[in-house]
Motif scaffolding. Sequence first.
Motif, PDB file in Angstrom:
ATOM      1  N   VAL A 164     -27.921  56.628 108.066  1.00 43.82           N
ATOM      2  CA  VAL A 164     -28.604  56.220 109.297  1.00 43.82           C
ATOM      3  C   VAL A 164     -29.643  55.157 108.963  1.00 43.82           C
ATOM      4  CG1 VAL A 164     -28.217  58.440 110.437  1.00 43.82           C
ATOM      5  CG2 VAL A 164     -30.306  58.086 109.111  1.00 43.82           C
ATOM      6  N   SER A 165     -30.163  54.495 109.997  1.00 42.82           N
ATOM      7  CA  SER A 165     -31.033  53.339 109.763  1.00 42.82           C
ATOM      8  C   SER A 165     -32.524  53.602 109.877  1.00 42.82           C
ATOM      9  CB  SER A 165     -30.640  52.199 110.706  1.00 42.82           C
ATOM     10  OG  SER A 165     -30.819  52.595 112.047  1.00 42.82           O
ATOM     11  N   ASP A 166     -32.941  54.824 110.217  1.00 46.35           N
ATOM     12  CA  ASP A 166     -34.381  55.109 110.235  1.00 46.35           C
ATOM     13  C   ASP A 166     -34.645  56.607 110.218  1.00 46.35           C
ATOM     14  OD1 ASP A 166     -34.499  56.154 112.967  1.00 46.35           O
ATOM     15  OD2 ASP A 166     -34.431  54.090 113.677  1.00 46.35           O
ATOM     16  N   GLY A 167     -35.906  56.956 110.086  1.00 48.76           N
ATOM     17  CA  GLY A 167     -36.293  58.350 109.984  1.00 48.76           C
ATOM     18  C   GLY A 167     -36.016  59.160 111.232  1.00 48.76           C
ATOM     19  N   ALA A 168     -36.161  58.543 112.402  1.00 41.51           N
ATOM     20  CA  ALA A 168     -35.898  59.259 113.648  1.00 41.51           C
ATOM     21  C   ALA A 168     -34.423  59.657 113.732  1.00 41.51           C
ATOM     22  CB  ALA A 168     -36.295  58.407 114.846  1.00 41.51           C
ATOM     23  N   GLU A 169     -33.535  58.749 113.341  1.00 36.35           N
ATOM     24  CA  GLU A 169     -32.107  59.079 113.319  1.00 36.35           C
ATOM     25  C   GLU A 169     -31.816  60.180 112.307  1.00 36.35           C
ATOM     26  OE1 GLU A 169     -28.891  55.945 113.729  1.00 36.35           O
ATOM     27  OE2 GLU A 169     -30.633  54.712 113.202  1.00 36.35           O
ATOM     28  N   ALA A 170     -32.486  60.144 111.161  1.00 39.11           N
ATOM     29  CA  ALA A 170     -32.290  61.174 110.137  1.00 39.11           C
ATOM     30  C   ALA A 170     -32.641  62.546 110.702  1.00 39.11           C
ATOM     31  CB  ALA A 170     -33.136  60.869 108.902  1.00 39.11           C
ATOM     32  N   ILE A 171     -33.738  62.624 111.439  1.00 32.20           N
ATOM     33  CA  ILE A 171     -34.161  63.889 112.048  1.00 32.20           C
ATOM     34  C   ILE A 171     -33.120  64.365 113.055  1.00 32.20           C
ATOM     35  CG2 ILE A 171     -35.881  64.958 113.569  1.00 32.20           C
ATOM     36  CD1 ILE A 171     -37.909  62.935 112.206  1.00 32.20           C
ATOM     37  N   GLU A 172     -32.624  63.436 113.884  1.00 31.47           N
ATOM     38  CA  GLU A 172     -31.619  63.788 114.893  1.00 31.47           C
ATOM     39  C   GLU A 172     -30.340  64.310 114.243  1.00 31.47           C
ATOM     40  OE1 GLU A 172     -30.977  60.289 117.285  1.00 31.47           O
ATOM     41  OE2 GLU A 172     -33.107  60.127 117.763  1.00 31.47           O
ATOM     42  N   ASN A 196     -41.329  56.932 109.450  1.00 29.48           N
ATOM     43  CA  ASN A 196     -41.205  56.578 108.036  1.00 29.48           C
ATOM     44  C   ASN A 196     -40.654  57.777 107.252  1.00 29.48           C
ATOM     45  OD1 ASN A 196     -43.355  58.309 107.136  1.00 29.48           O
ATOM     46  ND2 ASN A 196     -44.853  56.730 107.661  1.00 29.48           N
ATOM     47  N   GLY A 197     -40.500  57.598 105.953  1.00 24.95           N
ATOM     48  CA  GLY A 197     -39.907  58.642 105.129  1.00 24.95           C
ATOM     49  C   GLY A 197     -40.683  59.944 105.120  1.00 24.95           C
ATOM     50  N   VAL A 198     -42.004  59.864 105.040  1.00 25.46           N
ATOM     51  CA  VAL A 198     -42.818  61.086 105.010  1.00 25.46           C
ATOM     52  C   VAL A 198     -42.777  61.794 106.362  1.00 25.46           C
ATOM     53  CG1 VAL A 198     -45.163  62.002 104.746  1.00 25.46           C
ATOM     54  CG2 VAL A 198     -44.297  60.311 103.125  1.00 25.46           C
ATOM     55  N   GLN A 199     -42.837  61.053 107.451  1.00 23.50           N
ATOM     56  CA  GLN A 199     -42.754  61.671 108.772  1.00 23.50           C
ATOM     57  C   GLN A 199     -41.416  62.386 108.954  1.00 23.50           C
ATOM     58  OE1 GLN A 199     -43.485  57.994 110.859  1.00 23.50           O
ATOM     59  NE2 GLN A 199     -45.549  58.650 111.481  1.00 23.50           N
ATOM     60  N   ALA A 200     -40.335  61.731 108.538  1.00 17.20           N
ATOM     61  CA  ALA A 200     -39.012  62.347 108.644  1.00 17.20           C
ATOM     62  C   ALA A 200     -38.943  63.597 107.763  1.00 17.20           C
ATOM     63  CB  ALA A 200     -37.927  61.348 108.257  1.00 17.20           C
ATOM     64  N   TYR A 201     -39.468  63.491 106.552  1.00 15.29           N
ATOM     65  CA  TYR A 201     -39.485  64.638 105.637  1.00 15.29           C
ATOM     66  C   TYR A 201     -40.194  65.826 106.276  1.00 15.29           C
ATOM     67  CZ  TYR A 201     -41.319  67.666 101.975  1.00 15.29           C
ATOM     68  OH  TYR A 201     -41.668  68.757 101.235  1.00 15.29           O
ATOM     69  N   ARG A 202     -41.376  65.596 106.840  1.00 22.53           N
ATOM     70  CA  ARG A 202     -42.165  66.689 107.426  1.00 22.53           C
ATOM     71  C   ARG A 202     -41.373  67.437 108.499  1.00 22.53           C
ATOM     72  NH1 ARG A 202     -45.586  67.986 103.842  1.00 22.53           N
ATOM     73  NH2 ARG A 202     -47.133  66.437 103.314  1.00 22.53           N
ATOM     74  N   GLU A 203     -40.674  66.687 109.350  1.00 20.59           N
ATOM     75  CA  GLU A 203     -39.923  67.330 110.432  1.00 20.59           C
ATOM     76  C   GLU A 203     -38.674  68.038 109.913  1.00 20.59           C
ATOM     77  OE1 GLU A 203     -39.497  65.541 114.256  1.00 20.59           O
ATOM     78  OE2 GLU A 203     -41.158  64.152 113.855  1.00 20.59           O
ATOM     79  N   ILE A 204     -37.974  67.411 108.990  1.00 15.17           N
ATOM     80  CA  ILE A 204     -36.761  68.029 108.447  1.00 15.17           C
ATOM     81  C   ILE A 204     -37.114  69.255 107.617  1.00 15.17           C
ATOM     82  CG2 ILE A 204     -34.822  67.694 106.852  1.00 15.17           C
ATOM     83  CD1 ILE A 204     -34.805  64.714 107.794  1.00 15.17           C
ATOM     84  N   LEU A 260     -50.239  59.729 100.410  1.00 15.55           N
ATOM     85  CA  LEU A 260     -49.494  60.730 101.164  1.00 15.55           C
ATOM     86  C   LEU A 260     -48.236  61.175 100.427  1.00 15.55           C
ATOM     87  CD1 LEU A 260     -49.367  62.342 103.750  1.00 15.55           C
ATOM     88  CD2 LEU A 260     -48.217  60.424 104.839  1.00 15.55           C
ATOM     89  N   LEU A 261     -47.551  60.257  99.786  1.00 13.67           N
ATOM     90  CA  LEU A 261     -46.335  60.620  99.060  1.00 13.67           C
ATOM     91  C   LEU A 261     -46.658  61.567  97.911  1.00 13.67           C
ATOM     92  CD1 LEU A 261     -43.315  60.418  98.688  1.00 13.67           C
ATOM     93  CD2 LEU A 261     -43.662  58.346  97.360  1.00 13.67           C
ATOM     94  N   ASN A 262     -47.780  61.364  97.256  1.00 15.02           N
ATOM     95  CA  ASN A 262     -48.152  62.259  96.164  1.00 15.02           C
ATOM     96  C   ASN A 262     -48.260  63.702  96.643  1.00 15.02           C
ATOM     97  OD1 ASN A 262     -48.205  60.321  94.146  1.00 15.02           O
ATOM     98  ND2 ASN A 262     -50.295  59.731  94.641  1.00 15.02           N
ATOM     99  N   ASP A 263     -48.805  63.919  97.836  1.00 16.74           N
ATOM    100  CA  ASP A 263     -48.890  65.267  98.395  1.00 16.74           C
ATOM    101  C   ASP A 263     -47.498  65.861  98.601  1.00 16.74           C
ATOM    102  OD1 ASP A 263     -51.639  65.106  98.422  1.00 16.74           O
ATOM    103  OD2 ASP A 263     -51.732  64.469 100.525  1.00 16.74           O
ATOM    104  N   VAL A 264     -46.580  65.067  99.101  1.00 13.53           N
ATOM    105  CA  VAL A 264     -45.211  65.528  99.330  1.00 13.53           C
ATOM    106  C   VAL A 264     -44.540  65.864  98.002  1.00 13.53           C
ATOM    107  CG1 VAL A 264     -42.916  64.799 100.121  1.00 13.53           C
ATOM    108  CG2 VAL A 264     -44.929  64.298 101.521  1.00 13.53           C
ATOM    109  N   LEU A 265     -44.717  65.016  96.998  1.00  9.19           N
ATOM    110  CA  LEU A 265     -44.084  65.254  95.700  1.00  9.19           C
ATOM    111  C   LEU A 265     -44.596  66.529  95.050  1.00  9.19           C
ATOM    112  CD1 LEU A 265     -43.969  61.633  94.246  1.00  9.19           C
ATOM    113  CD2 LEU A 265     -42.088  62.927  95.258  1.00  9.19           C
ATOM    114  N   ARG A 266     -45.861  66.851  95.264  1.00 10.63           N
ATOM    115  CA  ARG A 266     -46.435  68.076  94.694  1.00 10.63           C
ATOM    116  C   ARG A 266     -45.805  69.339  95.284  1.00 10.63           C
ATOM    117  NH1 ARG A 266     -51.274  65.390  95.667  1.00 10.63           N
ATOM    118  NH2 ARG A 266     -51.963  64.284  93.822  1.00 10.63           N
ATOM    119  N   GLU A 267     -45.193  69.230  96.447  1.00 12.66           N
ATOM    120  CA  GLU A 267     -44.555  70.390  97.069  1.00 12.66           C
ATOM    121  C   GLU A 267     -43.316  70.836  96.300  1.00 12.66           C
ATOM    122  OE1 GLU A 267     -43.963  69.604 101.253  1.00 12.66           O
ATOM    123  OE2 GLU A 267     -46.061  69.006 101.490  1.00 12.66           O
TER     124      GLU A 267
END
Length: 161
Positions: free
Chosen positions: A53-61, A83-91, A111-118
């Motif tokens: 898909v071409s963006d984070g919103a489509e990835a979530i859908e 963006n990638g982090v927003q899509a990650y949070r929802e998925i 922000l990405l560092n916080d996600v990677l620590r998860e």
Amino acid sequence: MTDLMNATTMLKSRVASARLDRPMRVLVADDEEPVRDLVTRVLARGGCHVVAVSDGAEAIEVESGDAQPFDVVILDMMMPRKNGVQAYREIARHNSASRFLFTSAYYESGLLNDVLREGRSIFLPKPFLPACILEEVQNLIDGEAKEVAPEVPSALPILFN
């Protein structure tokens, strides 16, 4: 010139012969069509079933509309709509099975560092060799992302457009 041709041939051979340990379902979200197509082709040749898909919103859908979770979700950091982090949070909120691979040529945020620590994701800077995608997807599935990931620099140079 011959050395360059030999190196190119070796690289093509490595990418063509690379396969994952088992077939996987992978969702790829990148707004740059050439990158998205390259990643899709490499993963498909490696034995993956790929949805791109071409963006984070489509990835979530796509992810939320699919009954079976994806093994790996590849997200570009900078995309329109989400963006990638927003899509990650929802998925990640409703899907505990997927692992995530973030890519970017340039990213300015802690922000990405916080996600990677998860522990569910890793970061692959652009540009990358095609074989690196398969290698990193395998690393995610093998559990190497469970350890605390190293810090991503606060600013990466623009290397790929």
